[in-house]
Write a protein that holds these residues in place. Sequence first.
Motif, PDB file in Angstrom:
ATOM      1  N   ASP A   6     -61.075 100.165  24.203  1.00 38.06           N
ATOM      2  CA  ASP A   6     -60.709  99.123  23.239  1.00 38.06           C
ATOM      3  C   ASP A   6     -61.863  98.132  23.067  1.00 38.06           C
ATOM      4  O   ASP A   6     -62.178  97.702  21.947  1.00 38.06           O
ATOM      5  N   TYR A   7     -62.464  97.747  24.201  1.00 36.28           N
ATOM      6  CA  TYR A   7     -63.581  96.792  24.159  1.00 36.28           C
ATOM      7  C   TYR A   7     -64.739  97.341  23.329  1.00 36.28           C
ATOM      8  O   TYR A   7     -65.306  96.641  22.483  1.00 36.28           O
ATOM      9  N   LEU A   8     -65.059  98.612  23.561  1.00 37.09           N
ATOM     10  CA  LEU A   8     -66.190  99.202  22.844  1.00 37.09           C
ATOM     11  C   LEU A   8     -65.892  99.367  21.359  1.00 37.09           C
ATOM     12  O   LEU A   8     -66.792  99.241  20.513  1.00 37.09           O
ATOM     13  N   ASN A   9     -64.657  99.646  21.029  1.00 36.43           N
ATOM     14  CA  ASN A   9     -64.274  99.762  19.618  1.00 36.43           C
ATOM     15  C   ASN A   9     -64.430  98.442  18.879  1.00 36.43           C
ATOM     16  O   ASN A   9     -64.699  98.407  17.677  1.00 36.43           O
ATOM     17  N   GLN A  10     -64.230  97.338  19.614  1.00 33.77           N
ATOM     18  CA  GLN A  10     -64.302  96.015  18.991  1.00 33.77           C
ATOM     19  C   GLN A  10     -65.686  95.358  19.154  1.00 33.77           C
ATOM     20  O   GLN A  10     -65.952  94.317  18.564  1.00 33.77           O
ATOM     21  N   TYR A  11     -66.541  96.004  19.932  1.00 35.20           N
ATOM     22  CA  TYR A  11     -67.845  95.400  20.239  1.00 35.20           C
ATOM     23  C   TYR A  11     -68.722  95.349  18.995  1.00 35.20           C
ATOM     24  O   TYR A  11     -68.859  96.334  18.263  1.00 35.20           O
ATOM     25  N   ASP A  12     -69.339  94.214  18.756  1.00 32.52           N
ATOM     26  CA  ASP A  12     -70.210  94.009  17.598  1.00 32.52           C
ATOM     27  C   ASP A  12     -71.584  93.575  18.096  1.00 32.52           C
ATOM     28  O   ASP A  12     -71.807  92.413  18.433  1.00 32.52           O
ATOM     29  N   ALA A  13     -72.506  94.527  18.151  1.00 36.01           N
ATOM     30  CA  ALA A  13     -73.839  94.233  18.681  1.00 36.01           C
ATOM     31  C   ALA A  13     -74.592  93.228  17.829  1.00 36.01           C
ATOM     32  O   ALA A  13     -75.503  92.542  18.324  1.00 36.01           O
ATOM     33  N   SER A  14     -74.228  93.100  16.555  1.00 29.92           N
ATOM     34  CA  SER A  14     -74.942  92.184  15.664  1.00 29.92           C
ATOM     35  C   SER A  14     -74.695  90.719  16.016  1.00 29.92           C
ATOM     36  O   SER A  14     -75.391  89.836  15.515  1.00 29.92           O
ATOM     37  N   ARG A  15     -73.705  90.454  16.882  1.00 28.23           N
ATOM     38  CA  ARG A  15     -73.453  89.057  17.291  1.00 28.23           C
ATOM     39  C   ARG A  15     -74.550  88.527  18.189  1.00 28.23           C
ATOM     40  O   ARG A  15     -74.684  87.322  18.373  1.00 28.23           O
ATOM     41  N   PHE A  16     -75.337  89.423  18.774  1.00 30.01           N
ATOM     42  CA  PHE A  16     -76.361  89.017  19.728  1.00 30.01           C
ATOM     43  C   PHE A  16     -77.745  89.287  19.149  1.00 30.01           C
ATOM     44  O   PHE A  16     -78.017  90.386  18.663  1.00 30.01           O
ATOM     45  N   PRO A  17     -78.618  88.299  19.179  1.00 30.93           N
ATOM     46  CA  PRO A  17     -79.978  88.518  18.661  1.00 30.93           C
ATOM     47  C   PRO A  17     -80.712  89.557  19.487  1.00 30.93           C
ATOM     48  O   PRO A  17     -80.568  89.614  20.711  1.00 30.93           O
ATOM     49  N   SER A  18     -81.484  90.408  18.816  1.00 34.69           N
ATOM     50  CA  SER A  18     -82.208  91.475  19.500  1.00 34.69           C
ATOM     51  C   SER A  18     -83.706  91.331  19.254  1.00 34.69           C
ATOM     52  O   SER A  18     -84.134  90.995  18.149  1.00 34.69           O
ATOM     53  N   PRO A  19     -84.514  91.583  20.268  1.00 34.63           N
ATOM     54  CA  PRO A  19     -85.966  91.528  20.084  1.00 34.63           C
ATOM     55  C   PRO A  19     -86.474  92.760  19.345  1.00 34.63           C
ATOM     56  O   PRO A  19     -85.777  93.776  19.252  1.00 34.63           O
ATOM     57  N   LEU A  20     -87.678  92.686  18.823  1.00 30.95           N
ATOM     58  CA  LEU A  20     -88.354  93.867  18.309  1.00 30.95           C
ATOM     59  C   LEU A  20     -88.766  94.720  19.510  1.00 30.95           C
ATOM     60  O   LEU A  20     -89.354  94.207  20.459  1.00 30.95           O
ATOM     61  N   VAL A  21     -88.459  95.997  19.491  1.00 29.30           N
ATOM     62  CA  VAL A  21     -88.775  96.876  20.621  1.00 29.30           C
ATOM     63  C   VAL A  21     -89.658  98.012  20.131  1.00 29.30           C
ATOM     64  O   VAL A  21     -89.284  98.757  19.217  1.00 29.30           O
ATOM     65  N   THR A  22     -90.825  98.145  20.741  1.00 35.50           N
ATOM     66  CA  THR A  22     -91.762  99.204  20.376  1.00 35.50           C
ATOM     67  C   THR A  22     -92.275  99.909  21.629  1.00 35.50           C
ATOM     68  O   THR A  22     -91.982  99.502  22.756  1.00 35.50           O
ATOM     69  N   VAL A  23     -93.041 100.960  21.407  1.00 40.93           N
ATOM     70  CA  VAL A  23     -93.719 101.688  22.480  1.00 40.93           C
ATOM     71  C   VAL A  23     -95.191 101.811  22.085  1.00 40.93           C
ATOM     72  O   VAL A  23     -95.501 102.196  20.954  1.00 40.93           O
ATOM     73  N   ASP A  24     -96.095 101.465  22.991  1.00 34.84           N
ATOM     74  CA  ASP A  24     -97.530 101.560  22.729  1.00 34.84           C
ATOM     75  C   ASP A  24     -98.209 102.302  23.874  1.00 34.84           C
ATOM     76  O   ASP A  24     -97.861 102.110  25.042  1.00 34.84           O
ATOM     77  N   SER A  25     -99.190 103.137  23.541  1.00 36.37           N
ATOM     78  CA  SER A  25     -99.861 103.955  24.554  1.00 36.37           C
ATOM     79  C   SER A  25    -101.369 103.760  24.513  1.00 36.37           C
ATOM     80  O   SER A  25    -101.965 103.693  23.438  1.00 36.37           O
ATOM     81  N   VAL A  26    -101.961 103.685  25.700  1.00 36.12           N
ATOM     82  CA  VAL A  26    -103.414 103.631  25.843  1.00 36.12           C
ATOM     83  C   VAL A  26    -103.871 105.032  26.228  1.00 36.12           C
ATOM     84  O   VAL A  26    -103.615 105.490  27.341  1.00 36.12           O
ATOM     85  N   LEU A  27    -104.529 105.710  25.299  1.00 38.54           N
ATOM     86  CA  LEU A  27    -104.977 107.083  25.528  1.00 38.54           C
ATOM     87  C   LEU A  27    -106.477 107.086  25.789  1.00 38.54           C
ATOM     88  O   LEU A  27    -107.275 106.684  24.943  1.00 38.54           O
ATOM     89  N   PHE A  28    -106.859 107.564  26.972  1.00 41.21           N
ATOM     90  CA  PHE A  28    -108.267 107.631  27.363  1.00 41.21           C
ATOM     91  C   PHE A  28    -108.785 109.056  27.269  1.00 41.21           C
ATOM     92  O   PHE A  28    -108.050 110.020  27.489  1.00 41.21           O
ATOM     93  N   THR A  29    -110.082 109.169  26.994  1.00 41.96           N
ATOM     94  CA  THR A  29    -110.788 110.440  27.114  1.00 41.96           C
ATOM     95  C   THR A  29    -112.223 110.161  27.517  1.00 41.96           C
ATOM     96  O   THR A  29    -112.670 109.001  27.518  1.00 41.96           O
ATOM     97  N   LEU A  30    -112.944 111.214  27.839  1.00 37.80           N
ATOM     98  CA  LEU A  30    -114.373 111.116  28.140  1.00 37.80           C
ATOM     99  C   LEU A  30    -115.138 111.911  27.099  1.00 37.80           C
ATOM    100  O   LEU A  30    -114.815 113.078  26.838  1.00 37.80           O
ATOM    101  N   HIS A  31    -116.155 111.259  26.519  1.00 39.88           N
ATOM    102  CA  HIS A  31    -116.975 111.929  25.514  1.00 39.88           C
ATOM    103  C   HIS A  31    -118.392 111.400  25.594  1.00 39.88           C
ATOM    104  O   HIS A  31    -118.604 110.173  25.605  1.00 39.88           O
ATOM    105  N   GLU A  32    -119.341 112.307  25.674  1.00 39.69           N
ATOM    106  CA  GLU A  32    -120.760 111.949  25.763  1.00 39.69           C
ATOM    107  C   GLU A  32    -120.995 110.948  26.898  1.00 39.69           C
ATOM    108  O   GLU A  32    -121.650 109.927  26.731  1.00 39.69           O
ATOM    109  N   GLN A  33    -120.401 111.268  28.045  1.00 42.47           N
ATOM    110  CA  GLN A  33    -120.550 110.489  29.278  1.00 42.47           C
ATOM    111  C   GLN A  33    -120.069 109.039  29.128  1.00 42.47           C
ATOM    112  O   GLN A  33    -120.589 108.124  29.764  1.00 42.47           O
ATOM    113  N   THR A  34    -119.062 108.857  28.299  1.00 39.36           N
ATOM    114  CA  THR A  34    -118.524 107.524  28.042  1.00 39.36           C
ATOM    115  C   THR A  34    -117.003 107.581  28.054  1.00 39.36           C
ATOM    116  O   THR A  34    -116.407 108.520  27.526  1.00 39.36           O
ATOM    117  N   LEU A  35    -116.369 106.574  28.640  1.00 35.01           N
ATOM    118  CA  LEU A  35    -114.913 106.458  28.609  1.00 35.01           C
ATOM    119  C   LEU A  35    -114.500 105.829  27.282  1.00 35.01           C
ATOM    120  O   LEU A  35    -114.999 104.771  26.898  1.00 35.01           O
TER     121      LEU A  35
END
Length: 239
Positions: A6-35
Motif C-alpha cells: 500500500d505504501y509503495l502504491n501511494q509513494y510519490d518520489a516527486s515530493r522529494f528533490p533529487s540531485p543530478l546523477v551521472t557516471v564519469d570514467s577516467v580511461l588511461f592508456t600508454l602511447h609513445e612512452q606517455t601516459l
Amino acid sequence: MTTEADYLNQYDASRFPSPLVTVDSVLFTLHEQTLCVLLVERAKQPQKGRWGLPGGFIDMARDDSTRATALRKLTEKTGVSPSWLEQLDTVSGPDRDPRGWSLTVTWFALIAWADCAPHIASVSDARWVPLDKLAEYPLAFDHEKIIASALHRLRQKTMYSLLPVYCLPESFTQGQLQEATEIILGQAIQRKSLIRRFEASGMFEETGESAATGTRKARLWRRKPGVDIHLFSRNLLTD
C-alpha cells in the motif's frame, strides 16, 4: 495498518528533490612512452566546447548498475570494453555543476592503445591527451580533480600489483611491462623486483612466441584466462 505494498502504491518520489546523477570514467592508456587520458569535447551546454571525461546519465532501462553505465559509455567512445575497470569514488556537491546539486560515481579504467586506436581516430569528439599536456585543454566541471584522484589511485595500485599490464596488448614482453610500470610511476624500478612479482603472481603464461628487442629476442607472455589481479603486501619501490 498500512502494508508495504500500500505504501509503495501511494509513494510519490516527486515530493522529494533529487540531485543530478551521472557516471564519469577516467580511461588511461600508454602511447609513445606517455601516459594518456581519454577526453571528450562537450557538444552541448553547459560548458559547451570544454573537454570532459567520457560519461553521462544513467539509462535506467538499459543499465543495471553504475558499472554498466561506465562500460556502455566507454565502449561507445572506444569501440571496445576496457581491460580493467574499477570504481574510484563518489563526488558530489551543490557547486560542481551549474545545473544544480549533482553527484557522479567515478571509475578509472585501463586499455591498450592498439585495441581502440582505429575507433577513436574515427570519432571526432574524442581524443587521447598526454597527462603532461592536460593544462592545454579547458576541462569541464571538476574533471581535473577527478583525473588527479584517478592518477593517484593508479600509481598506488601499481606499487602493490602488476596493474600496468592492463595497458599492454594481449601479448607482451617483461621489458614492456617494466617500461609501462616506470612510465606510470614516473621513476625507474629494479628489474629483479618486478620479475619476482611477475613469477609469484601466477597471472601469466608464455605464448610460445618471441619478439625482437634490439639484438635479442624476448619471450612473449599473456594473462591467463579469467585470472584476477594479485596484490602484494610490500611496496614495489622498497621491495
